[in-house]
Design a protein around this motif. Structure first.
Motif, mmCIF file in Angstrom:
data_model
loop_
_atom_site.group_PDB
_atom_site.id
_atom_site.type_symbol
_atom_site.label_atom_id
_atom_site.label_comp_id
_atom_site.label_asym_id
_atom_site.label_seq_id
_atom_site.Cartn_x
_atom_site.Cartn_y
_atom_site.Cartn_z
ATOM 1 N N ILE A 8 43.441 51.082 46.990
ATOM 2 C CA ILE A 8 44.360 50.156 45.995
ATOM 3 C C ILE A 8 43.351 49.508 44.923
ATOM 4 C CG2 ILE A 8 46.078 48.595 45.553
ATOM 5 C CD1 ILE A 8 47.018 50.903 47.494
ATOM 6 N N PRO A 12 35.594 48.741 39.917
ATOM 7 C CA PRO A 12 34.233 49.603 40.112
ATOM 8 C C PRO A 12 34.463 49.618 41.838
ATOM 9 C CG PRO A 12 33.984 47.580 38.572
ATOM 10 C CD PRO A 12 35.276 47.689 38.870
ATOM 11 N N GLY A 13 34.746 48.541 42.575
ATOM 12 C CA GLY A 13 34.969 48.618 44.238
ATOM 13 C C GLY A 13 35.596 49.887 44.349
ATOM 14 N N GLY A 14 36.925 50.175 43.805
ATOM 15 C CA GLY A 14 37.800 51.397 44.017
ATOM 16 C C GLY A 14 37.232 52.580 43.689
ATOM 17 N N PHE A 33 45.030 54.480 43.866
ATOM 18 C CA PHE A 33 46.141 54.092 43.169
ATOM 19 C C PHE A 33 45.955 52.805 42.318
ATOM 20 C CE2 PHE A 33 48.198 56.259 46.750
ATOM 21 C CZ PHE A 33 49.108 57.025 46.248
ATOM 22 N N GLU A 35 47.474 50.400 39.187
ATOM 23 C CA GLU A 35 48.687 49.711 38.544
ATOM 24 C C GLU A 35 48.648 49.750 37.066
ATOM 25 O OE1 GLU A 35 49.554 45.944 39.915
ATOM 26 O OE2 GLU A 35 47.833 45.126 39.072
ATOM 27 N N MET A 63 42.209 43.373 31.904
ATOM 28 C CA MET A 63 41.594 43.136 33.422
ATOM 29 C C MET A 63 42.261 44.298 34.281
ATOM 30 S SD MET A 63 40.085 40.133 33.550
ATOM 31 C CE MET A 63 39.962 39.903 34.995
ATOM 32 N N ASN A 64 43.059 44.816 33.921
ATOM 33 C CA ASN A 64 43.792 46.078 34.798
ATOM 34 C C ASN A 64 43.552 47.457 34.143
ATOM 35 O OD1 ASN A 64 45.908 43.532 34.796
ATOM 36 N ND2 ASN A 64 45.012 43.939 36.904
ATOM 37 N N GLY A 65 43.640 48.455 34.920
ATOM 38 C CA GLY A 65 43.528 49.789 34.676
ATOM 39 C C GLY A 65 42.096 50.427 35.209
ATOM 40 N N GLY A 68 38.955 48.710 35.976
ATOM 41 C CA GLY A 68 39.087 47.580 36.385
ATOM 42 C C GLY A 68 38.535 46.459 35.459
ATOM 43 N N ALA A 69 38.210 45.109 35.833
ATOM 44 C CA ALA A 69 37.946 44.155 34.865
ATOM 45 C C ALA A 69 36.600 44.516 34.316
ATOM 46 C CB ALA A 69 37.719 42.785 35.721
ATOM 47 N N ASP A 74 30.988 42.759 28.571
ATOM 48 C CA ASP A 74 30.008 42.576 27.428
ATOM 49 C C ASP A 74 28.595 42.941 27.979
ATOM 50 O OD1 ASP A 74 29.692 40.485 29.227
ATOM 51 O OD2 ASP A 74 30.412 38.968 27.957
ATOM 52 N N GLY A 75 28.214 43.265 29.087
ATOM 53 C CA GLY A 75 26.894 43.872 29.466
ATOM 54 C C GLY A 75 25.951 42.645 29.390
ATOM 55 N N LYS A 76 26.260 41.526 29.597
ATOM 56 C CA LYS A 76 25.214 40.433 29.684
ATOM 57 C C LYS A 76 24.668 40.374 30.987
ATOM 58 C CE LYS A 76 28.323 36.329 29.834
ATOM 59 N NZ LYS A 76 29.691 37.129 29.423
ATOM 60 N N TYR A 77 25.239 40.922 32.119
ATOM 61 C CA TYR A 77 24.534 40.933 33.293
ATOM 62 C C TYR A 77 24.368 42.621 33.537
ATOM 63 C CZ TYR A 77 23.701 40.732 38.262
ATOM 64 O OH TYR A 77 23.425 40.738 39.664
HETATM 65 C C1 LIG Z 1 35.286 39.148 30.943
HETATM 66 C C2 LIG Z 1 34.340 39.522 32.049
HETATM 67 C C3 LIG Z 1 32.961 40.114 31.973
HETATM 68 C C4 LIG Z 1 32.181 40.573 32.796
HETATM 69 N N1 LIG Z 1 31.050 40.868 32.488
HETATM 70 C C5 LIG Z 1 30.353 41.276 33.566
HETATM 71 C C6 LIG Z 1 28.890 41.898 33.275
HETATM 72 O O1 LIG Z 1 28.509 41.602 32.077
HETATM 73 N N2 LIG Z 1 28.281 42.605 34.134
HETATM 74 C C7 LIG Z 1 28.899 42.636 35.548
HETATM 75 O O2 LIG Z 1 28.150 43.303 36.247
HETATM 76 N N3 LIG Z 1 29.931 42.107 35.767
HETATM 77 C C8 LIG Z 1 30.468 41.384 34.858
HETATM 78 N N4 LIG Z 1 31.894 41.022 35.118
HETATM 79 C C9 LIG Z 1 32.617 41.122 36.629
HETATM 80 C C10 LIG Z 1 32.863 42.439 37.046
HETATM 81 O O3 LIG Z 1 33.996 42.880 36.046
HETATM 82 C C11 LIG Z 1 33.722 42.663 38.169
HETATM 83 O O4 LIG Z 1 32.693 41.998 39.207
HETATM 84 C C12 LIG Z 1 34.328 43.926 38.598
HETATM 85 O O5 LIG Z 1 35.359 44.477 37.976
HETATM 86 C C13 LIG Z 1 34.813 43.450 40.179
HETATM 87 O O6 LIG Z 1 35.294 44.855 40.466
HETATM 88 P P1 LIG Z 1 36.412 44.970 41.581
HETATM 89 O O7 LIG Z 1 36.817 46.658 41.677
HETATM 90 O O8 LIG Z 1 36.186 44.230 43.021
HETATM 91 O O9 LIG Z 1 37.842 44.515 41.095
HETATM 92 P P2 LIG Z 1 38.523 44.732 39.475
HETATM 93 O O10 LIG Z 1 37.687 44.995 38.586
HETATM 94 O O11 LIG Z 1 39.446 43.606 39.281
HETATM 95 O O12 LIG Z 1 39.824 46.005 40.049
HETATM 96 C C14 LIG Z 1 40.761 45.930 40.787
HETATM 97 C C15 LIG Z 1 41.749 46.757 40.091
HETATM 98 O O13 LIG Z 1 42.659 46.815 41.012
HETATM 99 C C16 LIG Z 1 44.024 46.997 40.246
HETATM 100 N N5 LIG Z 1 44.888 46.420 41.267
HETATM 101 C C17 LIG Z 1 45.123 45.227 41.641
HETATM 102 N N6 LIG Z 1 46.166 45.327 42.699
HETATM 103 C C18 LIG Z 1 46.691 46.204 42.649
HETATM 104 C C19 LIG Z 1 47.864 46.961 43.301
HETATM 105 N N7 LIG Z 1 48.810 46.292 43.988
HETATM 106 N N8 LIG Z 1 48.283 48.160 42.991
HETATM 107 C C20 LIG Z 1 47.464 49.025 42.093
HETATM 108 N N9 LIG Z 1 46.483 48.612 41.457
HETATM 109 C C21 LIG Z 1 46.017 47.292 41.787
HETATM 110 C C22 LIG Z 1 43.746 46.231 39.113
HETATM 111 O O14 LIG Z 1 44.605 46.525 38.276
HETATM 112 C C23 LIG Z 1 42.170 46.438 38.704
HETATM 113 O O15 LIG Z 1 42.360 47.515 38.013
HETATM 114 C C24 LIG Z 1 32.797 40.550 34.025
HETATM 115 C C25 LIG Z 1 34.106 40.191 34.354
HETATM 116 C C26 LIG Z 1 34.883 39.716 33.260
HETATM 117 C C27 LIG Z 1 36.461 39.363 33.559
#
Ligand SMILES: Cc1cc2nc3c(=O)[nH]c(=O)nc-3n(C[C@H](O)[C@H](O)[C@H](O)COP(=O)(O)OP(=O)(O)OC[C@H]3O[C@@H](n4cnc5c(N)ncnc54)[C@H](O)[C@@H]3O)c2cc1C
Length: 98
Positions: A8, A12-14, A33, A35, A63-65, A68-69, A74-77
């Motif tokens: 779900i 990046p994790g998915g 999947f 959302e 944040m979604n799609g 993911g986030a 912005d690539g600073k990390y």
């Molecule tokens: C503004 C900003 C800047 C950032 N800059 C950096 C950076 O420069 N360098 C860096 O390394 N990291 C950065 N990050 C952090 C990085 O984006 C996150 O650590 C990373 O996206 C986390 O990945 P994730 O897969 O755990 O979660 P997410 O990226 O949050 O992905 C979760 C996905 O699951 C989907 N989802 C959730 N619930 C459901 C559901 N019930 N059904 C279907 N889909 C669902 C969401 O829509 C989303 O697309 C930044 C984050 C933000 C917000």
């Protein structure tokens, strides 16, 4: 359609969970999947003129799609030059990782 693994969220994790599963166990049927929208359709409506602040879209284009986030990081990390921004195009691959 039946799957062995359902992930779900296509952040990046998915995405990388699915990628590693496909590499290590190609016969495993994996579904992801998400959302939110595809990358191409991820457009925040805030334009600073007509739409000045958040209008609470059903899913947030930032944040979604797919991606993911991290999609519009912005690539600073930087932990790699392969994704998460294009800082390396400006300062070179080695300096960007440093
Ligand atoms: C503004 C900003 C800047 C950032 N800059 C950096 C950076 O420069 N360098 C860096 O390394 N990291 C950065 N990050 C952090 C990085 O984006 C996150 O650590 C990373 O996206 C986390 O990945 P994730 O897969 O755990 O979660 P997410 O990226 O949050 O992905 C979760 C996905 O699951 C989907 N989802 C959730 N619930 C459901 C559901 N019930 N059904 C279907 N889909 C669902 C969401 O829509 C989303 O697309 C930044 C984050 C933000 C917000």
């Amino acid at each position: 359609m039946e799957y062995d693994v359902i992930i779900i969220g296509a952040g990046p994790g998915g995405i990388f969970s699915a990628y590693e599963l496909m590499k290590k166990s190609p016969e495993t049927r994996v579904a992801v999947f998400e959302e939110g929208n595809t990358l191409e359709k991820r457009k925040c409506p805030i334009d600073g003129k007509k739409v000045k602040s958040c209008i609470k879209c059903p899913t947030c284009a930032i944040m979604n799609g797919f991606g993911g986030a991290g999609a519009f990081s912005d690539g600073k990390y930087n932990i790699t030059n392969d994704f998460g921004g294009t800082l390396y195009e400006y300062i070179g691959r080695d300096q960007s990782i440093d």
